[in-house]
Design an enzyme around this catalytic site. Structure first.
Site, PDB file in Angstrom:
ATOM      1  N   HIS A  43      -2.561 -40.659 -31.707  1.00 12.26           N
ATOM      2  CA  HIS A  43      -3.987 -40.592 -32.038  1.00 12.26           C
ATOM      3  C   HIS A  43      -4.777 -41.390 -31.011  1.00 12.26           C
ATOM      4  CE1 HIS A  43      -7.611 -40.412 -34.443  1.00 12.26           C
ATOM      5  NE2 HIS A  43      -7.760 -41.715 -34.245  1.00 12.26           N
ATOM      6  N   LYS A  47       8.955  -9.717   2.791  1.00 10.81           N
ATOM      7  CA  LYS A  47       8.197  -8.920   3.762  1.00 10.81           C
ATOM      8  C   LYS A  47       6.815  -9.515   4.064  1.00 10.81           C
ATOM      9  CE  LYS A  47       6.298  -5.552   0.465  1.00 10.81           C
ATOM     10  NZ  LYS A  47       4.880  -5.880   0.524  1.00 10.81           N
ATOM     11  N   GLY A  76      -8.886  -7.894 -19.844  1.00 10.81           N
ATOM     12  CA  GLY A  76      -7.585  -8.558 -19.968  1.00 10.81           C
ATOM     13  C   GLY A  76      -7.664  -9.940 -19.341  1.00 10.81           C
ATOM     14  N   GLY A 125       8.533  -7.691  -7.745  1.00 17.03           N
ATOM     15  CA  GLY A 125       7.246  -7.926  -8.396  1.00 17.03           C
ATOM     16  C   GLY A 125       6.427  -6.695  -8.721  1.00 17.03           C
ATOM     17  N   THR A 131       3.251 -12.920  -5.322  1.00 12.21           N
ATOM     18  CA  THR A 131       1.912 -12.748  -5.884  1.00 12.21           C
ATOM     19  C   THR A 131       1.414 -14.075  -6.439  1.00 12.21           C
ATOM     20  OG1 THR A 131       2.504 -10.498  -6.537  1.00 12.21           O
ATOM     21  CG2 THR A 131       0.587 -11.461  -7.626  1.00 12.21           C
ATOM     22  N   LEU A 142     -11.099 -11.824 -17.558  1.00  8.34           N
ATOM     23  CA  LEU A 142     -11.753 -12.957 -18.213  1.00  8.34           C
ATOM     24  C   LEU A 142     -11.627 -14.235 -17.381  1.00  8.34           C
ATOM     25  CD1 LEU A 142     -10.833 -12.128 -21.913  1.00  8.34           C
ATOM     26  CD2 LEU A 142     -12.824 -11.413 -20.569  1.00  8.34           C
ATOM     27  N   GLY A 152      13.155  -5.470   2.743  1.00  8.67           N
ATOM     28  CA  GLY A 152      14.545  -5.253   2.334  1.00  8.67           C
ATOM     29  C   GLY A 152      14.741  -3.859   1.760  1.00  8.67           C
TER      30      GLY A 152
HETATM   31  P1  FAD Z   1       5.968 -11.392  -7.215  1.00  6.14           P
HETATM   32  O1  FAD Z   1       5.388 -12.735  -7.395  1.00  6.14           O
HETATM   33  O2  FAD Z   1       5.049 -10.239  -7.205  1.00  6.14           O
HETATM   34  O3  FAD Z   1       6.783 -11.449  -5.845  1.00  6.14           O
HETATM   35  C1  FAD Z   1       7.394 -10.335  -5.293  1.00  6.14           C
HETATM   36  C2  FAD Z   1       7.636 -10.583  -3.832  1.00  6.14           C
HETATM   37  O4  FAD Z   1       8.485  -9.556  -3.331  1.00  6.14           O
HETATM   38  C3  FAD Z   1       6.374 -10.526  -2.970  1.00  6.14           C
HETATM   39  O5  FAD Z   1       6.302 -11.681  -2.159  1.00  6.14           O
HETATM   40  C4  FAD Z   1       6.553  -9.275  -2.106  1.00  6.14           C
HETATM   41  O6  FAD Z   1       5.991  -9.408  -0.810  1.00  6.14           O
HETATM   42  C5  FAD Z   1       8.066  -9.191  -2.032  1.00  6.14           C
HETATM   43  N1  FAD Z   1       8.599  -7.851  -1.766  1.00  6.14           N
HETATM   44  C6  FAD Z   1       8.319  -6.688  -2.411  1.00  6.14           C
HETATM   45  N2  FAD Z   1       9.056  -5.684  -1.925  1.00  6.14           N
HETATM   46  C7  FAD Z   1       9.822  -6.202  -0.940  1.00  6.14           C
HETATM   47  C8  FAD Z   1      10.806  -5.667  -0.061  1.00  6.14           C
HETATM   48  N3  FAD Z   1      11.193  -4.396  -0.124  1.00  6.14           N
HETATM   49  N4  FAD Z   1      11.351  -6.500   0.846  1.00  6.14           N
HETATM   50  C9  FAD Z   1      11.008  -7.798   0.932  1.00  6.14           C
HETATM   51  N5  FAD Z   1      10.114  -8.363   0.109  1.00  6.14           N
HETATM   52  C10 FAD Z   1       9.533  -7.582  -0.815  1.00  6.14           C
HETATM   53  N6  FAD Z   1       1.268 -15.289 -14.296  1.00  6.14           N
HETATM   54  C11 FAD Z   1       1.371 -16.431 -15.002  1.00  6.14           C
HETATM   55  O7  FAD Z   1       2.409 -16.668 -15.619  1.00  6.14           O
HETATM   56  N7  FAD Z   1       0.339 -17.334 -15.037  1.00  6.14           N
HETATM   57  C12 FAD Z   1      -0.815 -17.121 -14.383  1.00  6.14           C
HETATM   58  O8  FAD Z   1      -1.713 -17.960 -14.424  1.00  6.14           O
HETATM   59  C13 FAD Z   1      -0.960 -15.927 -13.636  1.00  6.14           C
HETATM   60  N8  FAD Z   1      -2.092 -15.667 -12.964  1.00  6.14           N
HETATM   61  C14 FAD Z   1      -2.199 -14.511 -12.242  1.00  6.14           C
HETATM   62  C15 FAD Z   1      -3.395 -14.249 -11.587  1.00  6.14           C
HETATM   63  C16 FAD Z   1      -3.553 -13.094 -10.853  1.00  6.14           C
HETATM   64  C17 FAD Z   1      -4.845 -12.829 -10.138  1.00  6.14           C
HETATM   65  C18 FAD Z   1      -2.460 -12.174 -10.754  1.00  6.14           C
HETATM   66  C19 FAD Z   1      -2.585 -10.934  -9.931  1.00  6.14           C
HETATM   67  C20 FAD Z   1      -1.269 -12.422 -11.406  1.00  6.14           C
HETATM   68  C21 FAD Z   1      -1.129 -13.592 -12.171  1.00  6.14           C
HETATM   69  N9  FAD Z   1       0.035 -13.879 -12.877  1.00  6.14           N
HETATM   70  C22 FAD Z   1       0.134 -15.025 -13.613  1.00  6.14           C
HETATM   71  C23 FAD Z   1       1.187 -12.970 -12.843  1.00  6.14           C
HETATM   72  C24 FAD Z   1       2.253 -13.511 -11.865  1.00  6.14           C
HETATM   73  O9  FAD Z   1       1.679 -13.619 -10.581  1.00  6.14           O
HETATM   74  C25 FAD Z   1       3.444 -12.561 -11.821  1.00  6.14           C
HETATM   75  O10 FAD Z   1       3.944 -12.371 -13.133  1.00  6.14           O
HETATM   76  C26 FAD Z   1       4.558 -13.151 -10.975  1.00  6.14           C
HETATM   77  O11 FAD Z   1       4.125 -13.391  -9.645  1.00  6.14           O
HETATM   78  C27 FAD Z   1       5.774 -12.206 -10.922  1.00  6.14           C
HETATM   79  O12 FAD Z   1       6.776 -12.781 -10.149  1.00  6.14           O
HETATM   80  P2  FAD Z   1       7.872 -11.895  -9.396  1.00  6.14           P
HETATM   81  O13 FAD Z   1       8.772 -12.882  -8.750  1.00  6.14           O
HETATM   82  O14 FAD Z   1       8.446 -10.908 -10.326  1.00  6.14           O
HETATM   83  O15 FAD Z   1       7.078 -11.053  -8.300  1.00  6.14           O
HETATM   84  P1  NAI Z   2      -4.157  -6.767 -18.661  1.00  6.62           P
HETATM   85  O1  NAI Z   2      -3.108  -5.840 -19.084  1.00  6.62           O
HETATM   86  O2  NAI Z   2      -4.147  -8.170 -19.121  1.00  6.62           O
HETATM   87  O3  NAI Z   2      -5.597  -6.181 -19.062  1.00  6.62           O
HETATM   88  C1  NAI Z   2      -6.044  -4.947 -18.655  1.00  6.62           C
HETATM   89  C2  NAI Z   2      -7.171  -4.517 -19.564  1.00  6.62           C
HETATM   90  O4  NAI Z   2      -7.770  -3.358 -19.016  1.00  6.62           O
HETATM   91  C3  NAI Z   2      -6.713  -4.171 -20.964  1.00  6.62           C
HETATM   92  O5  NAI Z   2      -7.553  -4.819 -21.885  1.00  6.62           O
HETATM   93  C4  NAI Z   2      -6.845  -2.658 -21.011  1.00  6.62           C
HETATM   94  O6  NAI Z   2      -7.118  -2.172 -22.309  1.00  6.62           O
HETATM   95  C5  NAI Z   2      -8.019  -2.434 -20.070  1.00  6.62           C
HETATM   96  N1  NAI Z   2      -8.094  -1.108 -19.464  1.00  6.62           N
HETATM   97  C6  NAI Z   2      -7.078  -0.319 -19.030  1.00  6.62           C
HETATM   98  N2  NAI Z   2      -7.572   0.815 -18.498  1.00  6.62           N
HETATM   99  C7  NAI Z   2      -8.929   0.744 -18.575  1.00  6.62           C
HETATM  100  C8  NAI Z   2      -9.992   1.586 -18.185  1.00  6.62           C
HETATM  101  N3  NAI Z   2      -9.775   2.730 -17.566  1.00  6.62           N
HETATM  102  N4  NAI Z   2     -11.267   1.193 -18.432  1.00  6.62           N
HETATM  103  C9  NAI Z   2     -11.513   0.002 -19.053  1.00  6.62           C
HETATM  104  N5  NAI Z   2     -10.535  -0.838 -19.441  1.00  6.62           N
HETATM  105  C10 NAI Z   2      -9.266  -0.479 -19.197  1.00  6.62           C
HETATM  106  O7  NAI Z   2      -4.142  -6.683 -17.054  1.00  6.62           O
HETATM  107  P2  NAI Z   2      -4.830  -7.567 -15.947  1.00  6.62           P
HETATM  108  O8  NAI Z   2      -5.925  -8.399 -16.510  1.00  6.62           O
HETATM  109  O9  NAI Z   2      -5.120  -6.643 -14.822  1.00  6.62           O
HETATM  110  O10 NAI Z   2      -3.643  -8.515 -15.519  1.00  6.62           O
HETATM  111  C11 NAI Z   2      -2.426  -7.984 -14.972  1.00  6.62           C
HETATM  112  C12 NAI Z   2      -1.248  -8.836 -15.306  1.00  6.62           C
HETATM  113  O11 NAI Z   2      -1.311 -10.084 -14.658  1.00  6.62           O
HETATM  114  C13 NAI Z   2      -1.136  -9.065 -16.784  1.00  6.62           C
HETATM  115  O12 NAI Z   2       0.063  -8.498 -17.229  1.00  6.62           O
HETATM  116  C14 NAI Z   2      -1.087 -10.541 -16.950  1.00  6.62           C
HETATM  117  O13 NAI Z   2      -0.015 -10.930 -17.742  1.00  6.62           O
HETATM  118  C15 NAI Z   2      -0.913 -11.106 -15.545  1.00  6.62           C
HETATM  119  N6  NAI Z   2      -1.827 -12.233 -15.426  1.00  6.62           N
HETATM  120  C16 NAI Z   2      -1.543 -13.365 -16.147  1.00  6.62           C
HETATM  121  C17 NAI Z   2      -2.398 -14.422 -16.131  1.00  6.62           C
HETATM  122  C18 NAI Z   2      -2.084 -15.605 -16.963  1.00  6.62           C
HETATM  123  O14 NAI Z   2      -0.961 -15.712 -17.451  1.00  6.62           O
HETATM  124  N7  NAI Z   2      -3.016 -16.531 -17.152  1.00  6.62           N
HETATM  125  C19 NAI Z   2      -3.621 -14.428 -15.327  1.00  6.62           C
HETATM  126  C20 NAI Z   2      -3.843 -13.169 -14.651  1.00  6.62           C
HETATM  127  C21 NAI Z   2      -2.949 -12.145 -14.687  1.00  6.62           C
END
Ligand code: FAD
Ligand code: NAI
Length: 466
Positions: free
Chosen positions: A445, A34, A182, A144, A41, A186, A115
């Site tokens: 090393h 969509k 989280g 997602g 994401t 950070l 979808g």
């Molecule tokens: P998504 O990537 O969320 O994709 C879902 C897709 O489905 C989207 O494109 C959406 O538009 C589409 N969709 C939803 N509903 C419909 C519908 N009804 N019809 C058609 N399309 C639809 N994870 C890591 O492992 N390493 C990282 O460094 C990392 N950094 C992150 C940083 C941030 C700021 C955020 C927010 C997340 C991060 N994540 C990271 C988490 C990671 O982005 C997600 O775990 C991952 O994208 C999940 O993949 P997915 O395929 O399940 O869903």
């Molecule tokens: P997170 O679950 O990592 O952290 C959220 C934090 O907010 C926790 O420490 C929680 O205790 C705290 N919290 C919850 N409610 C609160 C409140 N009301 N006031 C203050 N603190 C509160 O979630 P985050 O950072 O939003 O990331 C979302 C997801 O995206 C995570 O599941 C993570 O796995 C994924 N992600 C992964 C990355 C990576 O793999 N490098 C990078 C960024 C996101």
């Protein structure tokens, strides 16, 4: 009406990888998306843009603070934020194009629109007021997740932002207040702090990075504080007053007590993410959700509706791109009649800050709680030759091995390049390896990875360089 073997809804890392694997296995596949661009994401507003900004801001920081001591004399770096955002966008575009290429290469149809599952074997795709229905033997939901919101605090993506807004600020905030210590808080806190923002992180719990090994998290907090982060642990933001030029956030102790007010230019709300199922028609179609709103699946990713599967952030488990990808491969193989499988005990997690934090397997707290006897081997980067010459000695490697069998149960690393170093531990653990196996494996090393070998030696109390 078009017919397929598999229709995947969502093209994030779960969805597009699932589609590619299914096509490799000979299926006729379509993906539904969509969003205007493919990649979900992760590519558009998650992993990729955040890593681009982390890299660029780290270079900015290094040029300003680390070059001189190595004898590299440069004038004080100037920030060109629009150029940095352009660098980020180029990275996104390149990766999105890569997914488009993979769809073409594997002859996967891309159906643009939202979808909706009409029942077993039928998906409706709607866009711009028009809709079409396709028939398919199998459906994979890979829709997602979305940001979790704080009650009473409205995200406008300008002054009160989610990660999406925080990836596109048009100027460096003087004061950035982050709700949630989280991964997002950070990582994005690091980006803006390096670019000049004063950062305060308010966290509900009494520690940062819940779920990571406690000792690693403590050291990480100390390092971030040294960098200039301020933490308010055991506290929550209950309101943000947007009426003035600066925002006024009300902070209350989590356990109750007197509130205080903190001023900020931007508030970043990052308190987790929630599964995204809007518009899918799951209730009407008869696809069950669990109590947390995630699509309920059995061990083979099958939902309660025949021929419909689900993977990635929309189901239980860590919300990580590589977990979604591995589930995508596994479910495609299961649909093809093969034995697709994901080993949830060996899914690494990385925080891409400086230093990085990486982890796989059990934490010390988890082993204690499960009553499993373990031996700890630790090795600091201060004793690693390569880290010494580079003067990047923050952090250590920690290996947890079964006290009886020596099998490695968990590896936790804080230090530069920790996100790359964790993978030898993943391979070792996939093969059920022991600390002894790792300790007897020759490591080049001078590398930072030698600290992993030394930590494995330390499990048997025989580290050489300590
Ligand atoms: P998504 O990537 O969320 O994709 C879902 C897709 O489905 C989207 O494109 C959406 O538009 C589409 N969709 C939803 N509903 C419909 C519908 N009804 N019809 C058609 N399309 C639809 N994870 C890591 O492992 N390493 C990282 O460094 C990392 N950094 C992150 C940083 C941030 C700021 C955020 C927010 C997340 C991060 N994540 C990271 C988490 C990671 O982005 C997600 O775990 C991952 O994208 C999940 O993949 P997915 O395929 O399940 O869903
Ligand atoms: P997170 O679950 O990592 O952290 C959220 C934090 O907010 C926790 O420490 C929680 O205790 C705290 N919290 C919850 N409610 C609160 C409140 N009301 N006031 C203050 N603190 C509160 O979630 P985050 O950072 O939003 O990331 C979302 C997801 O995206 C995570 O599941 C993570 O796995 C994924 N992600 C992964 C990355 C990576 O793999 N490098 C990078 C960024 C996101």
């Amino acid at each position: 009406m078009a017919t397929y073997d598999l229709v995947v809804i969502g093209t994030g890392p779960g969805g597009y990888v699932c589609a590619v694997r299914a096509a490799q296995l000979g299926m006729k596949v379509a993906v539904v998306e969509k969003n205007a661009t493919l990649g979900g994401t992760c590519l558009n507003v998650g992993c990729m843009p955040s890593k681009a900004l982390l890299h660029a801001s780290e270079m900015f920081e290094e040029a300003g603070h680390s070059f001189a001591k190595m004898g590299v004399s440069v004038s004080s770096p100037k920030l060109d934020l629009p150029a940095m955002m352009n660098f980020k966008q180029q990275g996104i575009d390149g990766n999105v194009k890569g997914v488009e290429f993979l769809m073409k290469k594997n002859k996967i149809d891309v159906l643009k629109g939202t979808g909706k599952i009409l029942g077993t074997g039928k998906v409706e795709i709607s866009a711009d007021g028009k809709s079409q229905v396709v028939e398919t033997k199998n459906i994979v939901i890979a829709t997602g997740s979305d940001i979790a919101r704080l009650k009473g605090i409205e995200i406008d993506e300008k002054r009160i932002v989610s990660s999406t807004g925080a990836l596109s600020l048009d100027k460096v905030p003087g004061k950035l207040l982050i709700v949630g210590a989280g991964v997002i808080g950070l990582e994005l806190g690091s980006v803006w702090h390096r670019l000049g923002a004063e950062v305060v992180v308010v966290e509900f719990l009494d520690r940062i990075l819940p779920g990571m090994d406690g000792e690693i998290a403590k050291q990480f907090q100390r390092i971030l504080e040294k960098q200039g982060f301020a933490f308010k642990l055991g506290a929550k933001v209950t309101a943000v007053d947007t009426s003035g030029k600066t925002l006024k956030a009300t902070i209350e102790p989590a356990a109750g007590g007197a509130a205080e007010t903190l001023e900020a230019d931007v508030v970043l709300v990052c308190i987790g993410r929630v599964p995204y199922t809007d518009g899918l028609g799951l209730k009407e179609a008869g696809v069950a959700l669990d109590p947390r709103g995630r699509v309920q699946i059995d061990p083979h990713f099958a939902t309660s509706l025949k021929g419909v599967y689900a993977i990635g952030d929309v189901v239980a488990g860590p919300m990580l791109a590589h977990k979604a990808e591995d589930e995508g491969v596994a479910v495609a193989e299961i649909i093809a009649g093969q034995a697709g499988h994901v080993n949830y005990d060996v899914i690494p997690g990385v925080v891409y800050t400086t230093p990085e934090v990486s982890s796989v397997g059990k934490t010390e707290e988890e082993l204690k709680q499960a009553g499993i006897g373990y031996t700890v081997g630790k090795f600091p980067f201060t004793a690693n030759g390569r880290s010494k010459v580079n003067q990047t000695t923050d952090g250590f490697v920690k290996i947890l091995a079964d006290a009886k069998t020596d099998r490695v149960l968990g590896v936790h690393i804080i230090g530069r390049e920790a996100g790359e170093m964790i993978h030898e531990a993943c391979v070792l653990m996939e093969f059920g390896g022991s600390a002894e196996d790792l300790a007897r494996t020759c490591h080049a090393h001078p590398t930072r990875s030698e600290a992993v070998k030394e930590a494995a030696l330390a499990v048997g109390k025989r580290a050489i360089h300590m």
